[in-house]
Structures are given as structure tokens and as C-alpha cells.
Design a protein around this motif. Structure first.
Motif, PDB file in Angstrom:
ATOM      1  N   GLU B  91       0.850  -1.192   0.000  1.00 55.32           N
ATOM      2  CA  GLU B  91       0.000   0.000   0.000  1.00 55.32           C
ATOM      3  C   GLU B  91       0.889   1.248   0.000  1.00 55.32           C
ATOM      4  O   GLU B  91       0.649   2.191  -0.762  1.00 55.32           O
ATOM      5  N   ASP B  96      -2.960  -0.114  -5.796  1.00 55.19           N
ATOM      6  CA  ASP B  96      -4.383   0.174  -5.654  1.00 55.19           C
ATOM      7  C   ASP B  96      -5.122  -0.986  -5.013  1.00 55.19           C
ATOM      8  O   ASP B  96      -6.202  -0.808  -4.453  1.00 55.19           O
ATOM      9  N   THR B 128      -3.762  -3.890   5.497  1.00 57.86           N
ATOM     10  CA  THR B 128      -4.042  -2.890   4.472  1.00 57.86           C
ATOM     11  C   THR B 128      -5.538  -2.617   4.396  1.00 57.86           C
ATOM     12  O   THR B 128      -6.349  -3.498   4.704  1.00 57.86           O
ATOM     13  N   LEU B 130      -6.755  -1.750   1.479  1.00 55.61           N
ATOM     14  CA  LEU B 130      -7.046  -1.872   0.043  1.00 55.61           C
ATOM     15  C   LEU B 130      -7.901  -3.107  -0.232  1.00 55.61           C
ATOM     16  O   LEU B 130      -7.868  -4.073   0.527  1.00 55.61           O
TER      17      LEU B 130
END
Ligand code: SF4
Lengths: 452, 321
Positions: B91, B96, B128, B130
Motif C-alpha cells: 500500500e 491500488d 491494508t 485496500l
């Protein structure tokens, strides 16, 4: 685009005199449309008609040749937007730029290095195509010195880059008998640049920021008699460059003559030199005819040269090697048999790895119509039956006593069927990737040798 | 001179797909990623402003990978030993989203099992914010066991689960349907095989906005021209309106490039190959950018430097002037 028979007929005398060997002009026109006869077979065709026919037969993107002292670059003549529609024909030239502000020894050294660079890829010797000498100094004497320095050590085709005709002139006049490219003409200097190009037999680049200006400029150059033109679209970033390149290619293929020329892209100049990898990748994939990099770096050139080979490979003709039983590292009948397909890249990666391992082995290459293992398997061209067939065809059982046969890991699913097809053989599953073969051969293959 | 720019007027478009879910949406992600929606070939702003940009995923593995290049191991350092730390490092490197590849063995050498797969997934989600893609180890039975366990334990996260292949997709698709996840299907470099698998998956009732497809590409120098053209053909078919080709494209330039000798090997290669680390990184970047030009919506990378370069490329491609 080429004219139809009817369109050609309208340009003929229409007297049906039969001297061409055909009963009517129409019959002759039809043959001409099908490219089965030559226009010169008709003695009465007018000059105007000849010119019109030649124009219509011209390729939508003009073929431009740059010639050095021996070597040459050919770009243009492309006919499609996507390689799968037919193929891309003429690999874009990759060139390295040299600033004339460098001292002479540095220039010689750089030119020499570029000239000598070659890298082997599946048996093809890939090389840099030329050098672009940039008149950064703005000084005619200095520029001429730079051109001389380059020519002392390299015979590659040259691109001379600068906006001042007097400066470029000092360089181009040293290149007698060659065909360099001048970059070039713009809205301000085109008149004198055109003269310079014509006097010296050089091709001429046309630089402009928009399609309209570019088209106007090439028309101006043509009106002066310049025919060998290279477009230099002035977009700075990747998005706009992609748009311009796409539009140029589309318009050219629709026979819009003012943009029917190959293009040049300069991909250097960014603060982060590594960003060139990105820009050059787009240039090679999307329609550039010449790509100029501003540094010599083998770690970048090698992947770019390979990308160019890949993108410009004819999709209809996969590169193949001969199906056969190959010997690697002088195998004896006590060594194992590895199997792969006749796609050249597959063959070379496997052969290289086995060779590098130093371990002797037989490499059985089947006829998979030039497809890689996975593709051939998916298409039904690489299965247990075809492998068994190759074993018979190349008399493998008679040449090899040790009956260990190794399948590529990607087609592990074939092992059951292959055991049925080859009951006397011990079928093993190798790694999926060639690069892992040496480790596999060292462990699995040297442990178990099964002689039937 | 007035020039009329030839513009394509496509009827079809790429499906819009959102990966990940925030707490309001029933997940735990700090952000989501939306891809697809294009009605033009890649980045042709003069026909349509791209509705979403392609995204960059970084791949991590549940346990320290045994077969990755030392260049990659060096780049990630100790983070590699823990999927949560590694995901966090990804990250920070600018990814992404994250791809978690589940392996056959754990760090201590024991065989991986559904519990360890769930542990690795949870650790990644913890490290993370994400969105996440989770892939089984690549053996049908284990894939199914691992992915079912992961899907159950992460209900609502809108993970992408894989790999669905024509020989093994039912269990994974069912697990995704039951737990609000997505799937990725992989086929070997062939337009028709890709379509067939998409038909099989949608026939089970999974909506099209929850499927992405991986057409397999090959690496630079090792067949990328096939993958490149299959992608271009899939994308053109999608724009022409063929629904079974309208899925966003996920490709793996990282895995493809890093298994080549050019990236993997530093010694005993020709001098003309140049400096190893730089060459390896270029191999990955060039592969990735070529595939982005061909229509990739998700590129899965492995090296942090490649993320920077590919991101710069995407920034430039998304810029109009
Ligand atoms: S020679 Fe020329 S004019 Fe005579 S019939 Fe043939 S095409 Fe017509």
C-alpha cells in the motif's frame, strides 16, 4: 487504395485496339485491377492516366528508407490498425541520440558502443538501427565535427536534429551517397529545410503540434517537391501522443495523403531516465516508425528490441523449429527424454535451460503448428496422441534405452493418457517453466533412472 | 486545413466492476476500486473520457515464496515474512489493490490448509485497507477447500476469488455468490475459451458486475504477442457488443515477467542483457505497459519500482493535454 477494374477502365483509351492482347480495354482493365498484367502492356495509355494509377497504387503509408554507409532502415508501408488484422510489416527503427555538445572522444565512444551492440534473441541478432545527432550547440562547425566523429566509427543511418538549416546543412553535406533524415521542417523554416533535403537527397521530418498543422506542412513540402517525409507529432505526453498516432494511422489508412507517412517519436528527455521504458513501449506498440532514445542502456534496449520483434511478428506465421528428436549436451541412450512443442520461443527457452544445466538429455519437439505448450494444448495440437506419434516418428524407443519421458508441467493432465499411449514408458511431470528445468533435472531426473 | 478525425462509434461497453467494500457497504476496506465502463479502445479521449483508470495490484504470497527472484526478495525485505506487513508495504508503495497468492506450504514447511489460508487472508486484510484478490494454490481440490474457507470467513468484503478455470469453477463461483464476493476466471490465450468460461460462470447466476477475466498473456519475449492480440480482439468484441467479452481484463505482467530468465537470473547471461536489476524491472514494466495499451484493467505487478513507473504511465495516459 487500389482502383477497381471499372475505375481503371475509365482511364484507358477505350478504343479496344487489342494490342495489349485482350479483346477489349475493359478486359484488360479487369486484369490490371487484379494485378495480373502490367499497365505498360497498353502502348496508348496517357501520362496522366499513368500518374493517376501510380498514385492510387501507392501504399497508404509511404515507405521511407534511410541509408547510412551500408546499413539501412525501412519504415512505413503499414496497412492495418491492429496486428491481428494482418500483420505489422516494417519494424520501427530504434535509434540513440547523441548531443553535439559532447566532446569528440565521448561522441566516438558512444557511437562505437551503439554500433557494436547486438543481442541474440531466439537465434536472431537484434541491433540498434541508427543514431540521431542533435545540434544542441547551435553551431555549424561543432555540429559538422560531431557528424565526422560519428562517421569515423559507425556506418549506421543518421538522423540530424536541429531547426537551423545552416547548422544541419554543415552536417548533411558530409554524408554524400547516404540518405539521412533531417528533423526538421516546421512552420517557420520549411522552405529552406525542403531545399536542403532536396539538395542532399535526405528525407525530411515535419514537426507540428496538431494534425492540421502537420498536414498543412507536408502539403507545403510536397509542393516544393519533397516526397520522403516523416511525421513528427509534437504531443508531449503519452495520452495525447497515443491519440495523435491513432488518428494519423486511421486517416492514412483512409488514404488521407497529407498524413500518409511514417512517424518519429523522441522518448528521451524526462527527468527520470527509466521512464523511457514506458514511453518507448507505447511508441513500439502504437504506430511509431522511428523511436529515438536519449541514452544507451543495454538493460533497456534488450527488452525494447524484444518487444519490437514480438509486436512485429506475423500472427499468421508463428516462428517454428523443425519437429525432431534433438540432442542436448551429447546424450547417451541412458538419458531422459523431455517433450515440448515446436514454437521457437518455447523450444529455445527449454533448449537453453537444458544446455545451461550441463546435464545431457534428449529433447523431443512435436509438431504443434508453431504454438506454445499452453496454446497448442488448448487448440488440441499438443496431446498424448501427438506426443506418442512423435515418439514413433522419430524412432525414440530405438535410440533411447532409458524410458523416462518428461511432460511440461502445464500439461500435467496429459500424463494419464500418455501412459496409456506409451505403456513401456515412465511418464514424469516436469516444471511449468523452462527456467526451473535445471533444478528439476538435478533432483528428480538424476535420482530415478528407470531402464526398461 | 480542416481535418475530420475518424471516430469509432461503438455500441458496447466494458462492464463496470467495483472491488472491495467499505464498512458502510458491509466490508472493512478503507477504499474500493472501480474499473471498466469504457466505450472506446484504451485511452482514446477524443472518443470518450475514460470513466475509470486501470489499476495496479501488487502480488504477495501467504508464506515467503520459495521461487521468487532475489531481486524481489531484496526489494521487499523482511515484510515478506508476514502477509499483513507485506500488504502494508504494498500500500505504501502505491498499489491500488493486493493479490494474495495462497501456496501449498506454510512458512514452517507444513502443508497449508484452509485454516492457514484464512489466517493469511485475515492478516492481509488487517495490514491494508485496500481491496483484495485471493487466489488458491492452483490445484483444483485445494483451491476449492481454501477458497470456500476464505469466502466464508470474509463475507461481504467483495474480495475477488480465483482462479476459476474451465475444469474447476463451480465451487469457487458458488462460494462467491453465497458471500458477496467476486471471481476471476483464467483461460489460456484464446478468445473463444475466454468467452466459454464466462458463459459457464454467468450460467450459474453470478452477475456480470462481479466477474473479471484473465486471458493469460505470456511475458515479453515469451509469447506476449499472442496475449496482446487476444486482449485487443476481446476488447474490440466487447465494444462491438458481445456480452461475454465485456468483462474487465486482469493480467499478470509481474508473474509473467519474473519467471523469465531475463528477470530471474543475474549471472552467466550475456553482457548485452545489461544490468540485472534494471533489466528485470524493465522486463516487468515493458510487459505491463504493453498490456495496458492492449486494454488491461488490472495489472498485477511484483516489484515496487514497477508500480512507480506504471503509475506514471497511467497518469500520462489519463491526461488530456
Ligand atoms: S492496348 Fe490499350 S487501348 Fe488497346 S485494347 Fe488494350 S487497353 Fe485498350
Amino acid at each position: 487504395m487500389a482502383l477497381t477494374g471499372i475505375q481503371i477502365y475509365k482511364l484507358l483509351p477505350q478504343t479496344n485496339c487489342k494490342e495489349c492482347g485482350f479483346p477489349t480495354c475493359l478486359a484488360f482493365a479487369m486484369k490490371l485491377g487484379a494485378k495480373q498484367v502490367e499497365l505498360s502492356d497498353c502502348p496508348y495509355v496517357t501520362e496522366e492516366a499513368t500518374a493517376q494509377l501510380a498514385e492510387s497504387a501507392a501504399p497508404p503509408i509511404r515507405l521511407i528508407e534511410l541509408v547510412g554507409e551500408g546499413h539501412q532502415i525501412r519504415v512505413g508501408n503499414e496497412t492495418v490498425l491492429f496486428r491481428h488484422e494482418k500483420t505489422f510489416y516494417n519494424r520501427p527503427g530504434l535509434l540513440i541520440s547523441i548531443q553535439d555538445t559532447l566532446d569528440e572522444t565521448a561522441i566516438e565512444q558512444l557511437a562505437k558502443t551503439v554500433d557494436a551492440y547486438g543481442v541474440d534473441y531466439v537465434g536472431v541478432d537484434l541491433r540498434i538501427d541508427g543514431l540521431a545527432i542533435e545540434a544542441t550547440s547551435g553551431d555549424a562547425a561543432r555540429f559538422a565535427e560531431a557528424v565526422r566523429a560519428v562517421r569515423r566509427v559507425s556506418d549506421l543511418p543518421l538522423v540530424l536534429v536541429g531547426e537551423d538549416p545552416a547548422v544541419l546543412g554543415a552536417g548533411v553535406e558530409l554524408l554524400e551517397g547516404e540518405k539521412p533524415l533531417l528533423i526538421g521542417a516546421n512552420a517557420r523554416n520549411w522552405d529552406s529545410m525542403a531545399e536542403l533535403a532536396l539538395q542532399n537527397g535526405a528525407a525530411l521530418g515535419a514537426t507540428a503540434a496538431s494534425l492540421e498543422e502537420l498536414a498543412e506542412l507536408t502539403e507545403q513540402l510536397r509542393s516544393k517537391g519533397v516526397e520522403d517525409i516523416v511525421l513528427h507529432p509534437g504531443a508531449a505526453r503519452m495520452g495525447p501522443t497515443l491519440a495523435m498516432q491513432t488518428q494519423i494511422r486511421r486517416l492514412a489508412l483512409k488514404n488521407f495523403r497529407p498524413l500518409g507517412y511514417p512517424t518519429i517519436e523522441f522518448v528521451g528527455g524526462s527527468d527520470d531516465g527509466r521512464q523511457q521504458a514506458v514511453l518507448a513501449t507505447q511508441a513500439i506498440s502504437k504506430y511509431a516508425g522511428l523511436v529515438v532514445l536519449d541514452a544507451f542502456s543495454p538493460e533497456l534496449l534488450y527488452p525494447l528490441l524484444v518487444l519490437r520483434e514480438n509486436i512485429y511478428t506475423d500472427p499468421q506465421k508463428p516462428i517454428q523449429v523443425q519437429p525432431a528428436l534433438y540432442e542436448i549436451n551429447n546424450p547417451t541412450p541412458q538419458d531422459p527424454v523431455l517433450v515440448t512443442t515446436n514454437f521457437s520461443i518455447t523450444y529455445f527457452s527449454v533448449a537453453n535451460e537444458v544446455e545451461g544445466s550441463g546435464i545431457p538429455a534428449w529433447l523431443l519437439v512435436t509438431d504443434a503448428e508453431g504454438m506454445s505448450v499452453l496454446t497448442a494444448w488448448a487448440a488440441g495440437k499438443f496431446d498424448a496422441e501427438s506426443i506418442a506419434k512423435a515418439v514413433k516418428q522419430f524412432d525414440v524407443a530405438a535410440r533411447v534405452e532409458r524410458h523416462d519421458i518428461v511432460l511440461p508441467g502445464h500439461v500435467a493432465v496429459l500424463s494419464g493418457e500418455l501412459e496409456e499411449e506409451l505403456p513401456d514408458w515412465n511418464v514424469l511431470v516436469g516444471p511449468r517453466e523452462a527456467v526451473d528445468l535445471p533444478a528439476f533435472m538435478k533432483t528428480v531426473l538424476s535420482e530415478g533412472s528407470t531402464v526398461h | 486545413m480542416q481535418i475530420e478525425i475518424p471516430k469509432d462509434n461503438w455500441q458496447g461497453s466494458v462492464n463496470t466492476v467495483t472491488l472491495g467494500a467499505t464498512p458502510e457497504e458491509g466490508g472493512t476496506r478503507t477504499r474500493t476500486v472501480t474499473i471498466g465502463g469504457q466505450q472506446t479502445l484504451p485511452f482514446l479521449h477524443f472518443e470518450q473520457t475514460p470513466p475509470n483508470r486501470p489499476v495496479i495490484a501488487l502480488e504477495i504470497t501467504a508464506a515467503r515464496p520459495g521461487d521468487w527472484s532475489p531481486v524481489l526478495l531484496d526489494a521487499w525485505g523482511d515484510a515478506i515474512d508476514d502477509p499483513g506487513n507485506w500488504a502494508g508495504a504494498c500500500e505504501s508503495a502505491g498499489a491500488d489493490l493486493i493479490v494474495l497468492s495462497l501456496g501449498l506450504t506454510e512458512a514452517d514447511g507444513r502443508s497449508a490448509d484452509p485454516e492457514s489460508a484464512v489466517r493469511a487472508t485475515k492478516s492481509t486484510l488487517g495490514g491494508t485497507g485496500l481491496p483484495l484478490i485471493v487466489l488458491g494454490p492452483g490445484q483444483a481440490e485445494l483451491d476449492n477447500d481454501f477458497v470456500i474457507a476464505v469466502a466464508d470467513a470474509t463475507k461481504g468484503e467483495r474480495l475477488v476469488l480465483g482462479l476459476c478455470e474451465d475444469s474447476n469453477y463451480r465451487t469457487i463461483v458458488a462460494a462467491a455468490m453465497a458471500n458477496d464476493h467476486l471471481v476471476v476466471g483464467r483461460t489460456p490465450m484464446d478468445v473463444n475459451l475466454a468467452k466459454q468460461l464466462n458463459i459457464l460462470i454467468t450460467d450459474m447466476g453470478l452477475p456480470l458486475d462481479r466477474i473479471v477475466m484473465d486471458p493469460t498473456t505470456g511475458a515479453l519475449g515469451y509469447g506476449i504477442e499472442y496475449g496482446y492480440s487476444v486482449m485487443e480482439r476481446l476488447r474490440i468484441a466487447a465494444l462491438q457488443g458481445d456480452a461475454m467479452t465485456q468483462l474487465p481484463l486482469l493480467v499478470n505482467p509481474g508473474a509473467e515477467a519474473w519467471k523469465t530468465k531475463e528477470a530471474k537470473v543475474g549471472e552467466g547471461v550475456p553482457d548485452s542483457w545489461g544490468k540485472w536489476e534494471e533489466r528485470a524491472s524493465n522486463w516487468e514494466t515493458v510487459t505491463a505497459v504493453a498490456l495496458i495499451e492492449a486494454g488491461a484493467d488490472i495489472v498485477v505487478l511484483r516489484h515496487p519500482d514497477s508500480v512507480t513507473r506504471v503509475r506514471n504511465a497511467l497518469d500520462e495516459l489519463m491526461a488530456v493535454g
